[in-house]
Design an enzyme around this catalytic site. Structure first.
Site, PDB file in Angstrom:
ATOM      1  N   MET A  54     107.443  64.780  36.332  1.00  0.00           N
ATOM      2  CA  MET A  54     107.997  65.932  35.601  1.00  0.00           C
ATOM      3  C   MET A  54     106.812  66.646  34.958  1.00  0.00           C
ATOM      4  O   MET A  54     106.667  66.677  33.724  1.00  0.00           O
ATOM      5  CB  MET A  54     109.020  65.446  34.566  1.00  0.00           C
ATOM      6  CG  MET A  54     110.318  64.987  35.215  1.00  0.00           C
ATOM      7  SD  MET A  54     111.322  63.953  34.139  1.00  0.00           S
ATOM      8  CE  MET A  54     110.589  62.357  34.491  1.00  0.00           C
TER       9      MET A  54
ATOM     10  N   MET B   7     118.928  65.625  39.540  1.00  0.00           N
ATOM     11  CA  MET B   7     118.949  65.290  38.113  1.00  0.00           C
ATOM     12  C   MET B   7     120.373  65.474  37.589  1.00  0.00           C
ATOM     13  O   MET B   7     120.955  66.542  37.738  1.00  0.00           O
ATOM     14  CB  MET B   7     118.013  66.213  37.319  1.00  0.00           C
ATOM     15  CG  MET B   7     116.532  65.970  37.515  1.00  0.00           C
ATOM     16  SD  MET B   7     115.965  64.284  37.219  1.00  0.00           S
ATOM     17  CE  MET B   7     116.537  63.976  35.547  1.00  0.00           C
TER      18      MET B   7
ATOM     19  N   SER C 215     114.711  52.700  35.350  1.00  0.00           N
ATOM     20  CA  SER C 215     113.633  53.551  34.821  1.00  0.00           C
ATOM     21  C   SER C 215     112.962  52.833  33.656  1.00  0.00           C
ATOM     22  O   SER C 215     113.602  52.530  32.651  1.00  0.00           O
ATOM     23  CB  SER C 215     114.198  54.882  34.330  1.00  0.00           C
ATOM     24  OG  SER C 215     113.211  55.522  33.529  1.00  0.00           O
TER      25      SER C 215
ATOM     26  N   ASP D 178     119.724  60.655  38.952  1.00  0.00           N
ATOM     27  CA  ASP D 178     118.919  60.206  37.807  1.00  0.00           C
ATOM     28  C   ASP D 178     119.394  60.908  36.543  1.00  0.00           C
ATOM     29  O   ASP D 178     119.364  62.130  36.471  1.00  0.00           O
ATOM     30  CB  ASP D 178     117.449  60.550  38.106  1.00  0.00           C
ATOM     31  CG  ASP D 178     116.495  60.093  37.021  1.00  0.00           C
ATOM     32  OD1 ASP D 178     116.913  59.387  36.085  1.00  0.00           O
ATOM     33  OD2 ASP D 178     115.301  60.453  37.129  1.00  0.00           O
TER      34      ASP D 178
ATOM     35  N   HIS E 273     108.436  59.641  39.550  1.00  0.00           N
ATOM     36  CA  HIS E 273     109.114  60.924  39.305  1.00  0.00           C
ATOM     37  C   HIS E 273     108.221  61.763  38.404  1.00  0.00           C
ATOM     38  O   HIS E 273     108.107  61.488  37.210  1.00  0.00           O
ATOM     39  CB  HIS E 273     110.468  60.608  38.651  1.00  0.00           C
ATOM     40  CG  HIS E 273     111.273  61.806  38.280  1.00  0.00           C
ATOM     41  ND1 HIS E 273     112.404  61.705  37.481  1.00  0.00           N
ATOM     42  CD2 HIS E 273     111.140  63.125  38.582  1.00  0.00           C
ATOM     43  CE1 HIS E 273     112.925  62.913  37.321  1.00  0.00           C
ATOM     44  NE2 HIS E 273     112.180  63.785  37.958  1.00  0.00           N
TER      45      HIS E 273
HETATM   46  C1  DX5 Z   1     115.008  61.776  32.520  1.00  0.00           C
HETATM   47  C2  DX5 Z   1     114.406  60.727  33.419  1.00  0.00           C
HETATM   48  C3  DX5 Z   1     115.346  59.621  33.738  1.00  0.00           C
HETATM   49  C4  DX5 Z   1     115.769  58.848  32.548  1.00  0.00           C
HETATM   50  C5  DX5 Z   1     116.991  58.061  32.865  1.00  0.00           C
HETATM   51  O1  DX5 Z   1     114.147  62.850  32.396  1.00  0.00           O
HETATM   52  O2  DX5 Z   1     114.003  61.300  34.643  1.00  0.00           O
HETATM   53  O3  DX5 Z   1     114.794  58.764  34.725  1.00  0.00           O
HETATM   54  O4  DX5 Z   1     114.782  57.992  32.087  1.00  0.00           O
HETATM   55  O5  DX5 Z   1     117.408  57.442  31.712  1.00  0.00           O
HETATM   56  P1  DX5 Z   1     118.945  57.203  31.413  1.00  0.00           P
HETATM   57  O6  DX5 Z   1     119.450  56.335  32.510  1.00  0.00           O
HETATM   58  O7  DX5 Z   1     118.910  56.546  30.082  1.00  0.00           O
HETATM   59  O8  DX5 Z   1     119.605  58.552  31.403  1.00  0.00           O
HETATM   60 ZN    ZN Z   2     113.452  59.956  36.474  1.00  0.00          ZN
END
Ligand code: DX5
Ligand code: ZN
Length: 245
Positions: free
Chosen positions: A70, A139, A10, A175, A68
């Site tokens: 959000m 998630m 990411s 994720d 992704h």
């Molecule tokens: C959270 C994101 C993830 C996040 C993952 O809302 O969707 O993709 O960036 O980061 P880490 O691996 O640091 O949890």
């Molecule tokens: Zn993500």
């Protein structure tokens, strides 16, 4: 199941001042896909980046762009992300009332369609859209921020969704808080696509990124072996050729 493992760093955890170099570095370091976290400060309590940033980094790699979203509402923005160069567009089941319509819209744009579930959302939310999906994203933290701790409560959901997917050519992605220490467990539970932000961008150099990706991949392969040993399913599954690679 013997699906190839996909590691998707990411870029939320990248140094934004050097984003282009960071994308090139994870490409060279062995990333399979590039995971782009788009946050709107409304659906999630944080703002990240939008379609223009994705468009700017698109020419820097040939790897799949796993976008992704959000954001809510989402439908109005799908075309913009498709045009920016997304390959997979994932929307949240919680982001609107008409998930089926959003997924149809993504495929109509010629893109692979994904749905994401927050930790408190049950798998039943996607029971009637399975045939519209190329990817399901579980998630394993509450979305909004990188660097949070993995929620073990999601392992059971991963298992249940793996069963729901059955022989369908749908990737099962996880994720949030994914590291070399829990990669085996999520893959043993059924995940085949692993997003990792902090665990990949730890360290500063491309060599460290490569070592981080390799360590997650080795752990994930261990989980794949564990899953195979506990599974009676045939090694090759129907629809395998239609999986996103
Ligand atoms: C959270 C994101 C993830 C996040 C993952 O809302 O969707 O993709 O960036 O980061 P880490 O691996 O640091 O949890
Ligand atoms: Zn993500």
């Amino acid at each position: 199941m013997t699906r190839e493992i996909v590691i998707a760093p990411s870029i939320l955890a990248a140094d934004f001042a050097r984003l282009g170099e960071e994308v090139a570095a994870i490409d060279a370091a062995g990333a399979d896909w590039i995971h782009c976290d788009v946050m709107d400060g409304h659906f999630v309590p944080n703002i990240s980046f939008g379609a223009d940033v994705i468009k700017a980094i698109r020419p820097l790699t040939k790897k799949i762009f796993d976008v992704h979203l959000m954001i809510a509402p989402v439908d109005h923005y799908l075309e913009g992300f498709a045009k920016a160069g997304a390959d997979v567009i994932t929307v949240h089941a919680e982001a609107g009332a008409h998930l089926d319509r959003s997924l149809q819209a993504i495929r109509a744009l010629g893109k692979k369609a994904g749905v994401s579930l927050c930790p408190s959302t049950p798998e039943s939310a996607i029971e009637y859209v399975l045939d519209r999906l190329d990817l399901i994203l579980v998630m394993t933290v509450n979305p909004g921020f990188g660097g949070q701790s993995f929620l073990g409560s999601q392992l059971e959901k991963i298992r249940r969704i793996g069963t729901m997917i059955g022989a369908r050519p749908i990737r099962l992605e996880v994720d949030g808080g994914i590291t070399r220490d829990n990669a085996a467990a999520v893959v043993a539970a059924g995940a085949d696509t692993l997003v990792a932000g902090s665990a990949v961008f730890r360290g500063k150099s491309a060599a460290e990124y490569a070592a981080n990706i390799a360590a997650i991949r080795v752990a994930a392969e261990t989980g794949r072996v564990q899953k195979l040993q506990h599974s009676s399913a045939p090694p090759q599954r129907a629809g395998e050729s239609a999986l996103i690679r």
